[in-house]
Scaffold this motif. Structure first.
Motif, PDB file in Angstrom:
ATOM      1  N   PRO A   1       0.851  -1.192   0.000  1.00 57.32           N
ATOM      2  CA  PRO A   1       0.000   0.000   0.000  1.00 57.32           C
ATOM      3  C   PRO A   1       0.890   1.247   0.000  1.00 57.32           C
ATOM      4  O   PRO A   1       1.873   1.302   0.735  1.00 57.32           O
ATOM      5  N   GLY A   2       0.565   2.195  -0.848  1.00 59.36           N
ATOM      6  CA  GLY A   2       1.347   3.429  -0.883  1.00 59.36           C
ATOM      7  C   GLY A   2       2.720   3.263  -1.494  1.00 59.36           C
ATOM      8  O   GLY A   2       3.630   4.044  -1.206  1.00 59.36           O
ATOM      9  N   TYR A   3       2.892   2.240  -2.339  1.00 64.80           N
ATOM     10  CA  TYR A   3       4.201   2.025  -2.968  1.00 64.80           C
ATOM     11  C   TYR A   3       4.643   3.284  -3.718  1.00 64.80           C
ATOM     12  O   TYR A   3       3.858   3.854  -4.480  1.00 64.80           O
ATOM     13  N   THR A   4       5.890   3.693  -3.492  1.00 67.55           N
ATOM     14  CA  THR A   4       6.326   4.992  -4.017  1.00 67.55           C
ATOM     15  C   THR A   4       7.144   4.878  -5.302  1.00 67.55           C
ATOM     16  O   THR A   4       7.547   5.896  -5.859  1.00 67.55           O
ATOM     17  N   GLY A   5       7.404   3.646  -5.765  1.00 63.40           N
ATOM     18  CA  GLY A   5       8.152   3.501  -7.020  1.00 63.40           C
ATOM     19  C   GLY A   5       7.249   3.736  -8.214  1.00 63.40           C
ATOM     20  O   GLY A   5       6.269   4.488  -8.119  1.00 63.40           O
ATOM     21  N   THR A   6       7.554   3.096  -9.337  1.00 57.31           N
ATOM     22  CA  THR A   6       6.734   3.307 -10.536  1.00 57.31           C
ATOM     23  C   THR A   6       5.795   2.120 -10.748  1.00 57.31           C
ATOM     24  O   THR A   6       5.961   1.050 -10.149  1.00 57.31           O
ATOM     25  N   ALA A   7       4.822   2.319 -11.641  1.00 54.55           N
ATOM     26  CA  ALA A   7       3.801   1.299 -11.892  1.00 54.55           C
ATOM     27  C   ALA A   7       4.382   0.043 -12.549  1.00 54.55           C
ATOM     28  O   ALA A   7       3.769  -1.017 -12.510  1.00 54.55           O
ATOM     29  N   THR A   8       5.560   0.164 -13.161  1.00 56.71           N
ATOM     30  CA  THR A   8       6.138  -1.005 -13.832  1.00 56.71           C
ATOM     31  C   THR A   8       7.078  -1.803 -12.918  1.00 56.71           C
ATOM     32  O   THR A   8       7.570  -2.855 -13.314  1.00 56.71           O
ATOM     33  N   ASP A   9       7.365  -1.312 -11.720  1.00 53.57           N
ATOM     34  CA  ASP A   9       8.274  -2.038 -10.824  1.00 53.57           C
ATOM     35  C   ASP A   9       7.684  -3.391 -10.436  1.00 53.57           C
ATOM     36  O   ASP A   9       6.477  -3.504 -10.197  1.00 53.57           O
ATOM     37  N   THR A  10       8.547  -4.403 -10.358  1.00 51.79           N
ATOM     38  CA  THR A  10       8.088  -5.765 -10.066  1.00 51.79           C
ATOM     39  C   THR A  10       8.958  -6.423  -8.996  1.00 51.79           C
ATOM     40  O   THR A  10      10.014  -5.894  -8.611  1.00 51.79           O
ATOM     41  N   LEU A  11       8.500  -7.566  -8.536  1.00 51.68           N
ATOM     42  CA  LEU A  11       9.262  -8.391  -7.596  1.00 51.68           C
ATOM     43  C   LEU A  11       9.089  -9.840  -8.043  1.00 51.68           C
ATOM     44  O   LEU A  11       7.986 -10.232  -8.442  1.00 51.68           O
ATOM     45  N   VAL A  12      10.163 -10.614  -8.016  1.00 49.02           N
ATOM     46  CA  VAL A  12      10.066 -12.031  -8.339  1.00 49.02           C
ATOM     47  C   VAL A  12      10.595 -12.856  -7.173  1.00 49.02           C
ATOM     48  O   VAL A  12      11.509 -12.437  -6.449  1.00 49.02           O
ATOM     49  N   ALA A  13       9.999 -14.036  -6.981  1.00 52.92           N
ATOM     50  CA  ALA A  13      10.431 -14.941  -5.919  1.00 52.92           C
ATOM     51  C   ALA A  13      10.202 -16.365  -6.382  1.00 52.92           C
ATOM     52  O   ALA A  13       9.339 -16.630  -7.229  1.00 52.92           O
TER      53      ALA A  13
ATOM     54  N   ALA B   1      18.978   4.305  -3.585  1.00 55.18           N
ATOM     55  CA  ALA B   1      19.447   5.690  -3.388  1.00 55.18           C
ATOM     56  C   ALA B   1      20.510   5.747  -2.294  1.00 55.18           C
ATOM     57  O   ALA B   1      21.472   6.508  -2.393  1.00 55.18           O
ATOM     58  N   GLU B   2      20.365   4.909  -1.254  1.00 53.12           N
ATOM     59  CA  GLU B   2      21.376   4.902  -0.189  1.00 53.12           C
ATOM     60  C   GLU B   2      22.725   4.400  -0.701  1.00 53.12           C
ATOM     61  O   GLU B   2      23.767   4.714  -0.132  1.00 53.12           O
ATOM     62  N   PHE B   3      22.684   3.604  -1.755  1.00 47.74           N
ATOM     63  CA  PHE B   3      23.935   3.134  -2.368  1.00 47.74           C
ATOM     64  C   PHE B   3      24.386   4.098  -3.472  1.00 47.74           C
ATOM     65  O   PHE B   3      25.303   3.784  -4.235  1.00 47.74           O
ATOM     66  N   GLY B   4      23.700   5.234  -3.590  1.00 50.99           N
ATOM     67  CA  GLY B   4      24.083   6.236  -4.581  1.00 50.99           C
ATOM     68  C   GLY B   4      23.578   5.921  -5.979  1.00 50.99           C
ATOM     69  O   GLY B   4      24.086   6.461  -6.963  1.00 50.99           O
ATOM     70  N   THR B   5      22.587   5.044  -6.066  1.00 46.71           N
ATOM     71  CA  THR B   5      22.083   4.619  -7.376  1.00 46.71           C
ATOM     72  C   THR B   5      20.687   5.184  -7.598  1.00 46.71           C
ATOM     73  O   THR B   5      19.773   4.921  -6.818  1.00 46.71           O
ATOM     74  N   SER B   6      20.549   5.959  -8.668  1.00 56.50           N
ATOM     75  CA  SER B   6      19.254   6.539  -8.995  1.00 56.50           C
ATOM     76  C   SER B   6      18.909   6.148 -10.423  1.00 56.50           C
ATOM     77  O   SER B   6      19.711   6.333 -11.336  1.00 56.50           O
ATOM     78  N   LEU B   7      17.729   5.575 -10.624  1.00 57.63           N
ATOM     79  CA  LEU B   7      17.334   5.114 -11.954  1.00 57.63           C
ATOM     80  C   LEU B   7      16.075   5.851 -12.395  1.00 57.63           C
ATOM     81  O   LEU B   7      15.195   6.133 -11.568  1.00 57.63           O
ATOM     82  N   PRO B   8      15.999   6.190 -13.684  1.00 58.86           N
ATOM     83  CA  PRO B   8      14.822   6.926 -14.166  1.00 58.86           C
ATOM     84  C   PRO B   8      13.549   6.086 -14.056  1.00 58.86           C
ATOM     85  O   PRO B   8      13.593   4.857 -13.931  1.00 58.86           O
ATOM     86  N   ASP B   9      12.405   6.776 -14.131  1.00 53.83           N
ATOM     87  CA  ASP B   9      11.122   6.114 -13.949  1.00 53.83           C
ATOM     88  C   ASP B   9      10.784   5.128 -15.066  1.00 53.83           C
ATOM     89  O   ASP B   9       9.930   4.263 -14.888  1.00 53.83           O
ATOM     90  N   ASP B  10      11.436   5.272 -16.229  1.00 55.04           N
ATOM     91  CA  ASP B  10      11.116   4.333 -17.305  1.00 55.04           C
ATOM     92  C   ASP B  10      11.944   3.049 -17.209  1.00 55.04           C
ATOM     93  O   ASP B  10      11.893   2.204 -18.100  1.00 55.04           O
ATOM     94  N   VAL B  11      12.701   2.905 -16.126  1.00 58.94           N
ATOM     95  CA  VAL B  11      13.390   1.636 -15.872  1.00 58.94           C
ATOM     96  C   VAL B  11      12.572   0.848 -14.859  1.00 58.94           C
ATOM     97  O   VAL B  11      12.266   1.343 -13.769  1.00 58.94           O
ATOM     98  N   GLU B  12      12.190  -0.380 -15.232  1.00 52.51           N
ATOM     99  CA  GLU B  12      11.501  -1.272 -14.284  1.00 52.51           C
ATOM    100  C   GLU B  12      12.526  -1.794 -13.293  1.00 52.51           C
ATOM    101  O   GLU B  12      13.528  -2.382 -13.694  1.00 52.51           O
ATOM    102  N   ILE B  13      12.280  -1.581 -12.023  1.00 57.86           N
ATOM    103  CA  ILE B  13      13.147  -2.201 -11.009  1.00 57.86           C
ATOM    104  C   ILE B  13      12.506  -3.503 -10.586  1.00 57.86           C
ATOM    105  O   ILE B  13      11.343  -3.539 -10.169  1.00 57.86           O
ATOM    106  N   ARG B  14      13.258  -4.565 -10.760  1.00 57.68           N
ATOM    107  CA  ARG B  14      12.768  -5.895 -10.422  1.00 57.68           C
ATOM    108  C   ARG B  14      13.554  -6.416  -9.221  1.00 57.68           C
ATOM    109  O   ARG B  14      14.743  -6.725  -9.324  1.00 57.68           O
ATOM    110  N   VAL B  15      12.881  -6.506  -8.086  1.00 61.76           N
ATOM    111  CA  VAL B  15      13.508  -7.056  -6.888  1.00 61.76           C
ATOM    112  C   VAL B  15      13.447  -8.576  -6.988  1.00 61.76           C
ATOM    113  O   VAL B  15      12.391  -9.143  -7.279  1.00 61.76           O
ATOM    114  N   VAL B  16      14.578  -9.230  -6.765  1.00 60.21           N
ATOM    115  CA  VAL B  16      14.642 -10.686  -6.827  1.00 60.21           C
ATOM    116  C   VAL B  16      14.836 -11.208  -5.403  1.00 60.21           C
ATOM    117  O   VAL B  16      15.908 -11.050  -4.825  1.00 60.21           O
ATOM    118  N   ASP B  17      13.776 -11.772  -4.821  1.00 60.77           N
ATOM    119  CA  ASP B  17      13.890 -12.350  -3.487  1.00 60.77           C
ATOM    120  C   ASP B  17      14.355 -13.795  -3.660  1.00 60.77           C
ATOM    121  O   ASP B  17      13.658 -14.640  -4.215  1.00 60.77           O
TER     122      ASP B  17
END
Lengths: 95, 107, 213
Positions: free
Chosen positions: A72-84, C154-170
């Protein structure tokens, strides 16, 4: 309970709360995602953790979630994802 | 119920401490111990069992111990559980090591 | 010195670990020494095996992963093999993958950036990067990265534009992950050895970008 899923299929992580060891994070339980990749079958860690042989093997899937729907209230962009990685017995079909 | 180790999304909203730390002798030895015990040629402890042992630590210990301190306590639990060592012989050995090191340090 | 089988070795180690703190040993340290001695006496392994494991660990550094990245950038056929089977691709470079879990190579692009975390423990591609940094194991990194990846970066000094999808891999189960960063501008004429120098441990976890040459 054993079932296989196809890449791009929508799935839901079971909202279960077993007592013992498992590899399904709490924050993903009950959440919907999409199968990104099928990793093949691995021995079941829920049994390996107690000294059993982990058989039968379970299919392991890489499941993709939309960040905006996870938090809720995610501040990134709409295309951001997570995989597990989620085991087949933790997944059910979603529409 | 969420396990003590299951931290994804928890409200731990502090800045990440990015300071580099060299591995201590203790950390390297615990890591080596686990590698040897989990090597397929021995198969004494599986990594899944190590995790289960870590996850069963009381919350105050989970957060009070360092990473490898959690490991050595999990290894202890599993070796006792499997009967590889007995609690009595382990406790006696710990006291023996304590006395020996104290004597070495005053020499 | 019998309780410290690798101390002598460490005298010659350029990456020698820091000494234990002064004063009486902690209960954790006593427990480790006691268990190790008992296991050696029971014949499960020898003191030399402990030393050998520490030597292997000391020799496993992020330079291994950086070599893989450099070859991935320069050799299209290798790139294909690495994407299909990361473990075999690492083994091709002489990296010992015999007891390593499955290795998945994550390729960053101009539109997709991967960052790796293990929220349940601290799974890490040790065979190609060595032991994880302290911050990777910290509760703050494990808790925050999944819900606030941009804030963590950002704490690691890395800033990416909004048109880049950030994919967290757990890294939740049986795979380990190595991030191949976007090859930086200005690196076109560089050879593999020089390219590897642009790639750091943090880059291959996904919290920083490759260095500009």
């Amino acid at each position: 309970m054993s079932q296989s899923f196809a890449v791009a299929q929508r799935v839901r992580v079971r909202n279960d709360a077993p007592k013992g060891h498992c590899r399904t994070p709490h924050y993903l339980r009950g959440r919907e995602g999409v199968i990104e990749r099928a990793y093949g079958a691995f021995r079941n860690p829920e049994q390996l953790a107690y000294g059993a042989d982990g058989l039968p093997k379970r299919e392991l899937y890489w499941v993709r979630f939309e960040q905006g729907r996870l938090w809720p209230g995610y501040t990134g962009t709409a295309t951001d994802t997570l995989v597990a990685e989620i085991y087949e017995h933790w997944l059910e079909r979603a529409e | 119920m969420r396990g003590v180790h299951d931290l994804g999304g928890q409200p731990i909203d502090e800045e990440i401490d990015r300071a580099e730390h060299a591995q201590t002798f203790f950390e390297k030895r615990v890591d080596a111990l686990m590698r040897l015990l989990s090597d397929p040629s021995r198969g004494v402890i599986r990594v899944d069992e190590l995790r289960r042992g870590v996850e069963t630590l009381p919350e105050k210990d989970y957060f009070g111990y360092s990473y490898y301190e959690r490991w050595i306590h999990s290894i202890r639990l599993l070796l006792l559980e499997k009967g590889v060592v007995s609690e009595d012989e382990l406790n006696r050995r710990i006291e023996g090591v304590r006395k020996r090191l104290a004597a070495e340090s005053t020499r | 010195m019998s309780g410290h089988p690798h101390d002598h070795h460490s005298d010659h180690d350029p990456h020698a670990p820091v000494e234990e703190v002064e004063g009486p040993p902690s209960e954790h340290v006593l427990l480790e020494i006691a268990l190790r001695e008992l296991l050696i006496e029971k014949g499960l392994f020898a003191a030399a095996d402990v030393t050998r494991q520490i030597e292997i660990m000391d020799a496993t550094t992020p330079e291994q992963g950086a070599r893989l990245v450099a070859k991935f950038w320069t050799d299209p056929a290798y790139r294909q093999r690495a994407l299909a089977d990361g473990k075999a691709a690492a083994a091709e470079l002489g990296i010992d993958m015999s007891v390593a879990p499955k290795l998945v190579i994550l390729e960053n692009t101009a539109r997709l950036h991967h960052v790796v975390v293990c929220t349940l423990c601290s799974c890490y591609p040790r065979a190609v990067l060595g032991l994880p940094p302290a911050w990777y194991k910290s509760p703050a990194y494990r808790a925050r990265t999944v819900k606030d990846s941009r804030g963590v970066l950002a704490e690691f000094g890395t800033s990416l534009p909004d048109d880049v999808e950030i994919r967290v891999v757990d890294s939740t189960a049986d795979c380990r992950y190595l991030v191949v960063p976007v090859r930086p501008h200005g690196s076109e004429g560089m050879d593999e050895a020089a390219l590897a120098g642009l790639v750091t441990r943090d880059t291959m976890i996904g919290v920083t970008l490759a260095r500009e040459p």
